[in-house]
Design a protein around this motif. Structure first.
Motif, PDB file in Angstrom:
ATOM      1  N   SER A  34     115.946  98.608 108.626  1.00  0.00           N
ATOM      2  CA  SER A  34     116.208  99.168 109.955  1.00  0.00           C
ATOM      3  C   SER A  34     115.945  98.193 111.095  1.00  0.00           C
ATOM      4  CB  SER A  34     115.407 100.454 110.163  1.00  0.00           C
ATOM      5  OG  SER A  34     114.037 100.205 109.986  1.00  0.00           O
ATOM      6  N   GLU A  35     114.982  97.285 110.913  1.00  0.00           N
ATOM      7  CA  GLU A  35     114.693  96.320 111.978  1.00  0.00           C
ATOM      8  C   GLU A  35     115.816  95.314 112.168  1.00  0.00           C
ATOM      9  OE1 GLU A  35     113.275  94.634 108.146  1.00  0.00           O
ATOM     10  OE2 GLU A  35     113.027  96.567 109.113  1.00  0.00           O
ATOM     11  N   ARG A  42     122.796 102.441 112.914  1.00  0.00           N
ATOM     12  CA  ARG A  42     121.917 103.023 111.890  1.00  0.00           C
ATOM     13  C   ARG A  42     122.401 104.397 111.462  1.00  0.00           C
ATOM     14  NH1 ARG A  42     116.323 101.574 114.986  1.00  0.00           N
ATOM     15  NH2 ARG A  42     116.511  99.322 114.715  1.00  0.00           N
ATOM     16  N   THR A  47     115.138 105.744 107.112  1.00  0.00           N
ATOM     17  CA  THR A  47     114.961 104.615 106.194  1.00  0.00           C
ATOM     18  C   THR A  47     116.049 104.466 105.141  1.00  0.00           C
ATOM     19  OG1 THR A  47     113.572 105.980 104.755  1.00  0.00           O
ATOM     20  CG2 THR A  47     112.438 104.626 106.416  1.00  0.00           C
TER      21      THR A  47
END
Length: 156
Positions: A34-35, A42, A47
């Motif tokens: 995700s980073e 997203r 996650t």
């Protein structure tokens, strides 16, 4: 309102169904970094890449017309994953799903990911012929190897 991160289009039965279900299982359990993904790209899940539509698991049994349910799922999917093979290329259902997805997503080919089985030769549905979609690096699943083989894991 987006309901699915992606919709998997495939020719039912045989290796096509096997690869579609393998992709579905792998994608829904994949913990994306995700980073490294811009917030607007997203999935809804914090996650995991979820929800991925596949007819065998997500098509509700109700009084609505089957094609209406498919259309609604396509409309509510951000991306389309097309499992491509010689059999899928001849499927009117796969072709119609691609056409409908394009119609409802401003003909945006960047939202379609073809995943080939064994070869790209004659694997595209008619609706994707004469496009530049093959300029991308498209994954190729090798049906002669086990799904856990390093080559197929690289395909994923």
């Amino acid at each position: 309102m987006e309901q699915y991160f992606a919709f998997i289009s495939y020719k039912r039965g045989g290796i096509n169904g096997t690869v579609a279900n393998w992709l579905h299982a792998k994608l829904e359990k994949y913990p994306y970094p995700s980073e490294l993904v811009a917030p607007e790209n997203r999935p809804d899940h914090d996650t995991l890449i979820r929800k991925i539509f596949i007819d065998t698991k997500d098509l509700p049994v109700n009084e609505n017309n089957f094609s209406d349910e498919i259309k609604e799922a396509l409309e509510n999917s951000r991306y389309l994953i097309v499992v491509c093979s010689k059999l899928a290329a001849k499927s009117k259902y796969v072709n119609n799903e691609v056409l409908y997805f394009l119609k409802t997503h401003d003909n945006d080919l960047s939202k379609i990911l073809p995943v080939f089985i064994d070869s790209i030769e004659e694997g595209l549905p008619e609706s994707l012929n004469n496009t530049d979609i093959l300029r991308r690096h498209c994954p190729i699943y090798n049906s002669f190897l086990d799904a856990t083989n390093e080559i197929n894991l690289y395909c994923f």
